[in-house]
Design a protein around this motif. Structure first.
Motif, PDB file in Angstrom:
ATOM      1  N   PHE A 163      -2.105   1.206  -7.639  1.00  0.00           N
ATOM      2  CA  PHE A 163      -1.006   1.777  -7.030  1.00  0.00           C
ATOM      3  C   PHE A 163       0.232   1.359  -8.015  1.00  0.00           C
ATOM      4  O   PHE A 163       1.070   2.184  -8.351  1.00  0.00           O
ATOM      5  N   LYS A 164       0.161   0.180  -8.554  1.00  0.00           N
ATOM      6  CA  LYS A 164       1.478  -0.664  -9.698  1.00  0.00           C
ATOM      7  C   LYS A 164       1.119   0.572 -10.778  1.00  0.00           C
ATOM      8  O   LYS A 164       2.779   0.885 -11.539  1.00  0.00           O
ATOM      9  N   ASP A 165      -0.610   1.030 -11.012  1.00  0.00           N
ATOM     10  CA  ASP A 165      -0.482   1.438 -12.491  1.00  0.00           C
ATOM     11  C   ASP A 165       0.307   2.864 -12.055  1.00  0.00           C
ATOM     12  O   ASP A 165       0.843   3.848 -12.890  1.00  0.00           O
ATOM     13  N   LEU A 166       0.274   3.891 -11.073  1.00  0.00           N
ATOM     14  CA  LEU A 166       0.944   5.532 -10.764  1.00  0.00           C
ATOM     15  C   LEU A 166       2.138   5.737 -10.547  1.00  0.00           C
ATOM     16  O   LEU A 166       3.085   6.545 -11.101  1.00  0.00           O
ATOM     17  N   CYS A 167       2.337   4.375  -9.767  1.00  0.00           N
ATOM     18  CA  CYS A 167       3.832   4.683  -9.192  1.00  0.00           C
ATOM     19  C   CYS A 167       4.680   3.470  -9.213  1.00  0.00           C
ATOM     20  O   CYS A 167       5.986   3.599  -8.945  1.00  0.00           O
ATOM     21  N   GLY A 168       4.310   1.921  -9.959  1.00  0.00           N
ATOM     22  CA  GLY A 168       5.032   0.955  -9.944  1.00  0.00           C
ATOM     23  C   GLY A 168       5.036   0.218  -8.417  1.00  0.00           C
ATOM     24  O   GLY A 168       3.830   0.540  -8.039  1.00  0.00           O
ATOM     25  N   SER A 174       8.495 -13.097  10.703  1.00  0.00           N
ATOM     26  CA  SER A 174       7.176 -13.781   9.041  1.00  0.00           C
ATOM     27  C   SER A 174       8.233 -13.329   7.706  1.00  0.00           C
ATOM     28  O   SER A 174       7.553 -13.282   6.554  1.00  0.00           O
ATOM     29  N   GLY A 175       9.216 -12.784   7.555  1.00  0.00           N
ATOM     30  CA  GLY A 175       9.877 -11.760   6.729  1.00  0.00           C
ATOM     31  C   GLY A 175       9.642 -10.771   6.265  1.00  0.00           C
ATOM     32  O   GLY A 175      10.373 -10.158   5.348  1.00  0.00           O
ATOM     33  N   THR A 176       8.740  -9.860   7.272  1.00  0.00           N
ATOM     34  CA  THR A 176       8.840  -8.694   7.327  1.00  0.00           C
ATOM     35  C   THR A 176       9.726  -8.087   7.733  1.00  0.00           C
ATOM     36  O   THR A 176      10.031  -8.261   8.727  1.00  0.00           O
ATOM     37  N   PRO A 207       5.273  -0.757  -4.897  1.00  0.00           N
ATOM     38  CA  PRO A 207       5.534  -0.091  -2.857  1.00  0.00           C
ATOM     39  C   PRO A 207       6.518  -0.876  -2.644  1.00  0.00           C
ATOM     40  O   PRO A 207       7.448  -1.852  -2.554  1.00  0.00           O
ATOM     41  N   ASP A 208       7.907   0.003  -2.046  1.00  0.00           N
ATOM     42  CA  ASP A 208       9.037   0.329  -1.144  1.00  0.00           C
ATOM     43  C   ASP A 208       8.192  -0.701   0.438  1.00  0.00           C
ATOM     44  O   ASP A 208       9.192  -1.139   0.927  1.00  0.00           O
ATOM     45  N   TYR A 209       7.182  -0.185   0.640  1.00  0.00           N
ATOM     46  CA  TYR A 209       6.409  -0.527   1.477  1.00  0.00           C
ATOM     47  C   TYR A 209       4.746  -0.718   2.098  1.00  0.00           C
ATOM     48  O   TYR A 209       4.324   0.088   1.125  1.00  0.00           O
ATOM     49  N   TRP A 210       4.724  -0.965   3.223  1.00  0.00           N
ATOM     50  CA  TRP A 210       2.782  -0.982   3.062  1.00  0.00           C
ATOM     51  C   TRP A 210       2.591  -0.372   4.795  1.00  0.00           C
ATOM     52  O   TRP A 210       3.548  -0.478   5.716  1.00  0.00           O
ATOM     53  N   LYS A 269       2.423 -11.279   0.129  1.00  0.00           N
ATOM     54  CA  LYS A 269       2.533 -12.200  -1.580  1.00  0.00           C
ATOM     55  C   LYS A 269       2.554 -11.272  -2.918  1.00  0.00           C
ATOM     56  O   LYS A 269       2.754 -11.187  -3.709  1.00  0.00           O
ATOM     57  N   LEU A 270       2.163 -10.315  -2.322  1.00  0.00           N
ATOM     58  CA  LEU A 270       2.916  -9.291  -3.079  1.00  0.00           C
ATOM     59  C   LEU A 270       3.342  -8.913  -3.602  1.00  0.00           C
ATOM     60  O   LEU A 270       4.477  -8.131  -4.107  1.00  0.00           O
ATOM     61  N   GLY A 271       4.800  -8.660  -2.708  1.00  0.00           N
ATOM     62  CA  GLY A 271       6.681  -8.781  -2.692  1.00  0.00           C
ATOM     63  C   GLY A 271       6.568  -7.093  -1.767  1.00  0.00           C
ATOM     64  O   GLY A 271       7.831  -6.631  -2.523  1.00  0.00           O
ATOM     65  N   ILE A 272       5.597  -7.046  -1.332  1.00  0.00           N
ATOM     66  CA  ILE A 272       5.870  -6.106  -0.407  1.00  0.00           C
ATOM     67  C   ILE A 272       6.452  -6.778   1.167  1.00  0.00           C
ATOM     68  O   ILE A 272       5.648  -7.113   2.241  1.00  0.00           O
ATOM     69  N   ASN A 273       7.703  -6.199   1.056  1.00  0.00           N
ATOM     70  CA  ASN A 273       8.116  -6.448   2.488  1.00  0.00           C
ATOM     71  C   ASN A 273       8.746  -6.212   3.520  1.00  0.00           C
ATOM     72  O   ASN A 273       9.683  -6.302   4.654  1.00  0.00           O
ATOM     73  N   LYS A 274       8.373  -4.706   3.252  1.00  0.00           N
ATOM     74  CA  LYS A 274       8.419  -3.637   4.198  1.00  0.00           C
ATOM     75  C   LYS A 274       7.039  -2.755   4.535  1.00  0.00           C
ATOM     76  O   LYS A 274       5.886  -3.011   4.361  1.00  0.00           O
TER      77      LYS A 274
END
Length: 289
Positions: free
Chosen positions: A125-130, A203-205, A132-135, A157-162
């Protein structure tokens, strides 16, 4: 209590189209729904045939949120099956959702292997779109106490908090009948409201306030069921999830559900947008959470 019409006047919708990258007829439908100004977020499924189309999403549609649609229940993994043997069946495809959950509860799914595959999908995903805004997950494979914990911890852990909320937002005509079914639904709602309303945010999400929920197929295709008939309660930002396609047939997937085409027609329509605007409903993305 205010009636539904007045209650809708101050509400916001995130309209999310799932499965970007699945195939060309799905991607075309989502593109059209975004261009129509109705779809405000989409999420990319990384192990399907048209995923390369996601490369230009941010450039073409900078106004929308783009999330990762983690998938461990359909199709083949990104990693070689020898690296994640507990995640795949003999044919090399992921276990179907019910089998995945059963094996996870039996400790027959390796958490380490699951994290490896999810991380590989994240890197793709990072290679394609940078970033993620959410998961969220394909076929709601995270809607389980045990699996959600794995997905959510890795996401943070990967910095996705939504992520997506499953707190139910109903319409007036629920379509559910019978005392037993009503009791079961009430219990489910209470559990999910506590889970997604209190435990997960701790949890921070971050999550929307709820998700539109329908008991009967195609109830969401009635414009009144996304405006006047909605029982918002105290919820303000509500997600509507759709799965549009421009055609009901595809060479790789065979016959798709008719509702996909119906959703495409409705959520690429200027009339739908005009009605939402006339009701004072604001369309937002995950930035508003």
């Amino acid at each position: 209590m205010k009636d539904c019409v007045s209650n809708c006047l101050e509400k916001k919708y995130i309209i999310t189209a799932d499965d970007y990258g699945m195939c060309s007829i799905v991607d075309k439908a989502i593109d059209d729904c975004i261009s129509a100004g109705l779809v405000t977020s989409t999420n990319v499924i990384l192990n399907m045939e048209d995923v390369e189309a996601a490369k230009t999403l941010r450039q073409r549609f900078p106004q929308i949120s783009i999330g990762i649609h983690w998938n461990v229940t359909a199709g083949k993994p990104l990693l070689n099956k020898t690296e994640i043997p507990t995640l795949v069946a003999d044919d090399g495809n992921f276990h179907p959702f019910p089998v995945f959950i059963k094996l996870l509860h039996q400790n027959k799914i390796s958490k380490q292997e699951l994290i490896l595959e999810l991380t590989e999908q994240f890197n793709r995903f990072k290679d394609l779109c940078g970033q993620p805004d959410y998961w969220n997950t394909h076929q709601n494979s995270a809607l389980d106490f045990q699996s959600f914990s794995i997905f959510n911890k890795l996401a943070l852990k990967l910095g996705i908090n939504k992520t997506r909320s499953f707190k139910r937002v109903y319409i007036k005509e629920k379509g559910i009948h019978g005392f037993t079914k009503s009791i079961i639904e009430s219990l489910k709602k209470n559990v999910i409201d506590i889970w997604f309303g209190y435990i997960i945010p701790c949890s921070g999400t971050k999550l929307p306030d709820g998700r539109m929920y329908y008991f009967v197929e195609k109830q969401n295709l009635n414009i009144l069921n996304i405006t006047d008939n909605v029982l918002f309660g105290k919820k303000h930002i509500v997600e509507i999830v759709i799965h549009p396609a421009v055609s009901g047939k595809h060479k790789s997937f065979g016959v798709l559900s008719d509702i996909r085409v119906d959703e495409y027609i409705m959520y690429s329509s200027q009339r739908t947008k005009d009605v939402l605007i006339s009701k004072g409903i604001e369309l937002v993305n995950f930035d508003s959470i």
